[in-house]
Design an enzyme around this catalytic site. Sequence first.
Site, short mmCIF file in Angstrom:
data_model
loop_
_atom_site.label_atom_id
_atom_site.label_comp_id
_atom_site.label_asym_id
_atom_site.label_seq_id
_atom_site.Cartn_x
_atom_site.Cartn_y
_atom_site.Cartn_z
N GLY A 115 -24.71 44.98 -2.71
CA GLY A 115 -23.68 45.15 -1.69
C GLY A 115 -22.90 43.88 -1.36
O GLY A 115 -22.18 43.83 -0.36
N GLU B 1 -34.20 47.83 0.02
CA GLU B 1 -33.97 48.19 1.42
C GLU B 1 -35.21 48.84 2.02
O GLU B 1 -35.52 48.66 3.20
CB GLU B 1 -32.73 49.10 1.54
CG GLU B 1 -31.45 48.30 1.30
CD GLU B 1 -30.29 49.09 0.72
OE1 GLU B 1 -30.31 50.34 0.76
OE2 GLU B 1 -29.36 48.44 0.21
N LYS C 83 -27.50 56.04 -1.01
CA LYS C 83 -28.10 55.52 0.22
C LYS C 83 -27.86 56.52 1.38
O LYS C 83 -27.78 57.72 1.13
CB LYS C 83 -27.56 54.12 0.54
CG LYS C 83 -27.64 53.20 -0.69
CD LYS C 83 -27.41 51.76 -0.39
CE LYS C 83 -27.51 50.97 -1.69
NZ LYS C 83 -27.46 49.53 -1.48
N HIS D 38 -36.94 50.69 -3.51
CA HIS D 38 -35.67 49.98 -3.38
C HIS D 38 -35.85 48.82 -2.38
O HIS D 38 -36.63 48.95 -1.43
CB HIS D 38 -34.59 50.95 -2.88
CG HIS D 38 -33.22 50.35 -2.90
ND1 HIS D 38 -32.78 49.51 -1.92
CD2 HIS D 38 -32.22 50.43 -3.82
CE1 HIS D 38 -31.54 49.11 -2.21
NE2 HIS D 38 -31.19 49.66 -3.36
N ASN E 23 -26.83 55.60 -6.47
CA ASN E 23 -27.65 55.60 -5.26
C ASN E 23 -26.71 55.67 -4.06
O ASN E 23 -26.08 54.69 -3.71
CB ASN E 23 -28.49 54.30 -5.23
CG ASN E 23 -29.24 54.12 -3.94
OD1 ASN E 23 -29.37 55.06 -3.15
ND2 ASN E 23 -29.76 52.92 -3.72
N GLU F 196 -32.95 44.78 -9.55
CA GLU F 196 -31.88 44.61 -8.57
C GLU F 196 -32.13 43.33 -7.76
O GLU F 196 -32.90 43.36 -6.79
CB GLU F 196 -31.85 45.80 -7.61
CG GLU F 196 -31.53 47.12 -8.27
CD GLU F 196 -30.91 48.10 -7.28
OE1 GLU F 196 -29.82 48.57 -7.54
OE2 GLU F 196 -31.53 48.34 -6.23
N SER G 15 -24.07 45.41 -7.13
CA SER G 15 -22.63 45.15 -7.26
C SER G 15 -22.07 45.50 -8.64
O SER G 15 -21.16 44.82 -9.12
CB SER G 15 -22.30 43.71 -6.89
OG SER G 15 -22.59 43.48 -5.52
P1 PGA Z 1 -24.49 48.20 -4.75
O1 PGA Z 1 -25.97 48.77 -4.48
O2 PGA Z 1 -24.06 48.70 -6.11
O3 PGA Z 1 -23.66 48.76 -3.64
O4 PGA Z 1 -24.60 46.71 -4.73
C1 PGA Z 1 -26.91 48.89 -5.52
C2 PGA Z 1 -28.22 49.42 -4.98
O5 PGA Z 1 -28.63 49.02 -3.89
O6 PGA Z 1 -28.88 50.24 -5.63
#
Ligand code: PGA
Length: 249
Positions: free
Chosen positions: A170, A94, A8, A92, A6, A164, A209
Amino acid sequence: MLLAGNWKMHGLRGAVAEIRALGRGLNGAPLPADILVCPPATLINEAVKAAEGTRIVIGGQNCHAEPSGAFTGEISAEMLRDAGANAVILGHSERRQFYGETDAMVRAKAEAASRAGLIALICVGEDERQRDAGEAVSVVQKQLDGSVPASAPADPIDLVIAYEPVWAIGTGRTPNPEQIAEMHAAIRAWLADRFGAAADQMRILYGGSVKPENAGTILAVTNVDGALIGGASLKAGDFLAIIRAVPQR
Ligand code: PGA
């Protein structure tokens, strides 16, 4: 096993070189997983070209529930498909957090993805307060109740759930293997309750992560059928290191 990147809101046109590098890195070797890269929508077309002749598939990060219409700024599942995408990430955290996406909206988008012939990756996950309060499993079950369409896609492999935990995205922090196992077992049980035997073919990804250093441990957990990878999917070298860490089953 499915490893999904992803990106983003990262990447100008030059970033597509990472997909070429990933493709070169995978060349020849038998793949331990399906590989999906979800770049920003502006790069899908170029990404599809860059992935030609490799086993990398390309996906979107969001779609609208309607096939077309007066929805300025939106992109439909059919448009993603037309651009060469095969999958789409939906709900997601976000998008739930910053754009007010509700379970019902995510479900409508997942139905649209199915209609357009896209693999739907539906994201769920608790926040830190909910985890601390012991509510993680019930929060995720409620998200599944609201976000997952009532009927399975024609091919059950086209429905993917990505667990997640919001506090792991992150942050460099991850749940321990027992916590991941507990949640993935609960999600499998939920899918079996809703879809019966087809649940065995549906993939449940862990996300938050995931890095080359922890991927082997996480991917070895029972009921973990892959990973959704943010930061570590942006560089071909890191993504390749995660792919190499997939344990033999
Ligand atoms: P990350 O993000 O691996 O940077 O923690 C995962 C995601 O939001 O899909």
